[in-house]
Design an enzyme around this catalytic site. Structure first.
Site, PDB file in Angstrom:
ATOM      1  N   ASN A 226       0.610  -1.510   0.191  1.00 47.66           N
ATOM      2  CA  ASN A 226       0.078   0.274   0.014  1.00 47.66           C
ATOM      3  C   ASN A 226       1.547   1.118  -0.011  1.00 47.66           C
ATOM      4  O   ASN A 226       2.388   1.091  -0.203  1.00 47.66           O
ATOM      5  CB  ASN A 226      -0.961  -0.449   1.112  1.00 47.66           C
ATOM      6  CG  ASN A 226       0.214   0.148   2.809  1.00 47.66           C
ATOM      7  OD1 ASN A 226       0.555   0.719   2.381  1.00 47.66           O
ATOM      8  ND2 ASN A 226       0.003  -1.492   3.173  1.00 47.66           N
TER       9      ASN A 226
ATOM     10  N   ASP B 196      -4.067  -6.487   5.252  1.00 47.39           N
ATOM     11  CA  ASP B 196      -5.094  -7.164   5.945  1.00 47.39           C
ATOM     12  C   ASP B 196      -4.755  -8.830   4.855  1.00 47.39           C
ATOM     13  O   ASP B 196      -5.532  -9.598   5.724  1.00 47.39           O
ATOM     14  CB  ASP B 196      -6.416  -7.091   5.542  1.00 47.39           C
ATOM     15  CG  ASP B 196      -6.482  -5.563   6.686  1.00 47.39           C
ATOM     16  OD1 ASP B 196      -6.087  -5.130   7.447  1.00 47.39           O
ATOM     17  OD2 ASP B 196      -7.143  -4.527   6.364  1.00 47.39           O
TER      18      ASP B 196
HETATM   19  O1  C5P Z   1      -8.444  -2.156  11.066  1.00 42.61           O
HETATM   20  P1  C5P Z   1      -7.683  -1.449  10.862  1.00 42.61           P
HETATM   21  O2  C5P Z   1      -6.293  -1.962   9.348  1.00 42.61           O
HETATM   22  O3  C5P Z   1      -8.049  -0.496   9.695  1.00 42.61           O
HETATM   23  O4  C5P Z   1      -6.998  -1.125  11.873  1.00 42.61           O
HETATM   24  C1  C5P Z   1      -5.456   0.383  11.900  1.00 42.61           C
HETATM   25  C2  C5P Z   1      -5.114   0.052  13.257  1.00 42.61           C
HETATM   26  O5  C5P Z   1      -4.515  -1.316  13.435  1.00 42.61           O
HETATM   27  C3  C5P Z   1      -3.907   1.122  12.633  1.00 42.61           C
HETATM   28  O6  C5P Z   1      -3.004   1.241  13.891  1.00 42.61           O
HETATM   29  C4  C5P Z   1      -2.701  -0.858  11.965  1.00 42.61           C
HETATM   30  O7  C5P Z   1      -1.310  -0.299  12.960  1.00 42.61           O
HETATM   31  C5  C5P Z   1      -3.344  -1.848  12.849  1.00 42.61           C
HETATM   32  N1  C5P Z   1      -3.291  -2.828  11.927  1.00 42.61           N
HETATM   33  C6  C5P Z   1      -2.402  -4.096  12.723  1.00 42.61           C
HETATM   34  N2  C5P Z   1      -2.331  -5.036  11.895  1.00 42.61           N
HETATM   35  C7  C5P Z   1      -3.173  -5.393  11.216  1.00 42.61           C
HETATM   36  C8  C5P Z   1      -4.149  -4.319  10.791  1.00 42.61           C
HETATM   37  C9  C5P Z   1      -4.342  -3.617  10.769  1.00 42.61           C
HETATM   38  O8  C5P Z   1      -2.220  -3.795  13.665  1.00 42.61           O
HETATM   39  N3  C5P Z   1      -3.358  -6.489  10.441  1.00 42.61           N
END
Ligand code: C5P
Length: 403
Positions: A210, A279
Site C-alpha cells: 500500500n 490485511d
Molecule cells: O483495521 P484497520 O487495518 O483499519 O486498523 C488500523 C490499525 O490497526 C492501525 O493502527 C494498524 O497499525 C493496525 N493493524 C494491525 N494489524 C493488522 C491491521 C491493522 O496492527 N493486520
C-alpha cells in the site's frame, strides 16, 4: 529551580537580534541552568563575548582550533554535555550550513556532534527568510527533528516589515523548557512503534502493498526517543533514514511484523500501531515468476491483526491505533477502538489534502476510550507526534496513579 542540573549550549550567530540573546541567557541562568555560550565570528561583530562571559561567569567558546597545531575537541565535549542546544539568533547562513551537513566553526561542529534536542530561533530579513533555499533548509531540519521557534512578524531592524523578527527571549525560553522538561516525563518508558507498509509476496518479483510512507510512525519513534523513551521501531520497507536512538527491527511481511511485535510486547508500556499492515496475503507464493496467460485469479488469506491480538493480551499497556479512512471516519474509528480494545485511536481522513499517506503533514482526530475527542489542526507529522505523545503520557500517568 526549574532548570537546575540542565546544561544548555546557547549558540549565537551574527544577526542584529543578538541583543535579545543576552536576555535569553539571563533567563536560563535565573532558572538554574548551566549555560555555555558559543559565538560565531559574525556574532562577535555585533556584541562582544564579554557580555556573555559576564552573564554566565564562564568563558565564551568561539575557537574550533586552539593554537595552530593542536586540534581541540571542544565541540565534542560541549555536545556531549548539552541537554539542549539553542541557537538564537539563527541566521540563514547557519541554518543552511546545518541543513547541509557543513561543520566549519565551533557552533556547527558542536551541532553535528550533538545527540540532544536542538532549538533554532531564526532571525533575518523577510526577503532572506522567504528565500526558497532558506525555507527548504528549515523544513529539512524540522523533518530531521530540529525544533524551531518563530520567527515573528513585524518591524525589522533593516526597516522592512514582515516575517523574520526573532521571537522574544521569553518565548524562546518557554520553547526550550518544553524540550528540556518533556524529556523527563518519558525517561524509562518503553514504547513500541510499528510503521510503514508490509509487502506480501506473490512470486519472487511481485508483491501486494500500500502507499504508506512510514513518515507518521517514524516521526513518533523519533520524537519519543528525543523525549527520553526507550523506543523500539518495527518497520516495514520504507525509504526513510532510521531514526536516531531507537532499537530498529526491519520486517517485510505482516506475519514478520506480528512475530517481532509479540516477541517484545510484554516488556512495553505503550504500543503505537502506525503501520499500514496488509490485511491479506496471497494464499500461495509462487516459487517461480508467474507468467502471463489469460485471466489470473489470486486467492488471499487473512493476515493476523497485530493490534487486535495485543488488545486481547494487554495487561497494563496503553494501546494506540491509527484509522486511515476514506469515509465515515468517526464511526469507523470508534468501531476499531472498541474492536481492538485500544485506549486511543488516531483517525485521519485520507480524502483531505495534507492528510494521510506520503504527506509531511497530517490532519487527525484523537478518540479516547473514555469518550473524549480531540481534533488537531493540519500540522507537520512531527508536531502531531509530539501532541500524541503528550496525550499518551497523560494516559500513562493517570493509569499509574490509579494503581
Ligand atoms: O483495521 P484497520 O487495518 O483499519 O486498523 C488500523 C490499525 O490497526 C492501525 O493502527 C494498524 O497499525 C493496525 N493493524 C494491525 N494489524 C493488522 C491491521 C491493522 O496492527 N493486520
Amino acid at each position: 529551580m526549574m532548570l537546575s542540573g540542565k546544561n544548555v549550549v546557547l549558540g549565537i550567530t551574527g544577526g542584529i537580534a543578538v541583543y535579545k540573546s543576552a536576555e535569553l541567557c539571563r533567563l536560563f541562568i535565573k532558572a538554574g541552568a548551566k549555560v555555555r555560550v558559543v559565538m560565531t565570528e559574525a556574532a562577535k561583530a555585533f556584541v562582544t563575548p564579554l557580555t556573555f562571559q559576564t552573564l554566565t561567569g564562564s568563558p565564551v567558546y568561539d575557537q574550533l582550533f586552539i593554537g595552530s597545531e593542536r586540534f581541540s575537541v571542544e565541540h565534542v565535549g560541549l555536545a556531549q554535555e548539552a541537554d539542549l542546544i539553542v541557537i538564537a539568533p539563527a541566521t540563514a547562513n547557519t541554518i543552511g550550513k546545518i541543513a547541509n551537513g557543513i561543520a566549519d566553526n565551533l557552533l556547527t561542529t558542536t551541532v553535528m556532534a550533538a545527540k540532544c534536542p536542538i532549538l533554532l530561533a531564526p532571525a533575518m530579513n523577510t526577503q532572506m527568510y522567504d528565500n526558497p533555499f532558506h525555507l527548504a533548509n528549515l523544513e529539512r531540519l524540522q523533518n530531521f527533528g530540529y525544533a524551531v521557534v518563530g520567527p515573528d512578524q513585524g518591524e525589522l531592524a533593516c526597516g522592512d516589515t514582515g516575517r523574520g523578527r526573532m521571537s522574544s527571549p521569553q518565548e524562546i525560553f518557554a520553547a526550550a523548557c518544553r524540550l528540556l522538561l518533556r524529556k523527563e516525563a518519558w525517561q524509562g518508558r518503553r514504547l513500541l512503534v510499528t510503521a510503514g507498509p508490509t509487502q506480501e509476496a506473490l512470486d519472487p518479483v511481485r508483491f501486494l502493498t500500500n502507499h504508506s510512507s512510514g513518515k507518521m510512525g517514524y516521526a513518533i519513534a523519533q520524537a519519543a526517543a528525543e523525549l527520553g523513551a526507550d523506543v523500539t521501531l518495527v518497520s516495514g520497507p520504507v525509504t526513510l533514514p532510521q531514526p536516531y536512538g531507537v532499537d530498529f527491527v526491519s520486517v517485510t511481511t505482516a506475519q514478520e511484523m506480528y512475530e517481532a511485535v509479540l516477541a517484545c510486547f510484554s516488556n512495553m508500556d505503550v504500543v503505537v500501531g502506525a503501520a499500514a499492515v496488509a490485511d491479506y496475503r496471497p494464499g500461495t507464493v509462487s516459487e517461480q515468476k508467474i507468467k502471463k496467460s489469460g485471466e489470473l485469479i489470486i486467492s488471499l488469506t487473512r493476515n493476523p491483526d497485530i493490534l487486535a491480538a495485543l488488545g486481547r493480551m494487554k495487561q497494563r499497556q496503553i494501546l494506540v491505533g491509527f484509522a486511515a479512512e476514506t469515509e465515515n471516519l468517526r464511526e469507523h474509528a470508534l468501531a476499531k477502538l472498541e474492536r481492538k480494545n485500544l485506549d486511543l485511536i488516531v483517525a485521519n481522513d485520507l480524502t483531505q489534502p495534507g492528510a494521510g499517506f506520503g504527506t509531511d503533514t497530517n490532519i487527525v482526530t484523537l478518540y479516547f476510550r473514555d469518550g473524549r475527542e480531540r481534533q488537531l489542526e493540519k500540522l507537520p507529522k512531527r508536531e502531531v507526534a509530539i501532541m500524541l505523545l503528550e496525550e499518551i503520557n497523560a494516559l500513562l500517568t493517570a493509569a499509574e496513579e490509579e494503581n
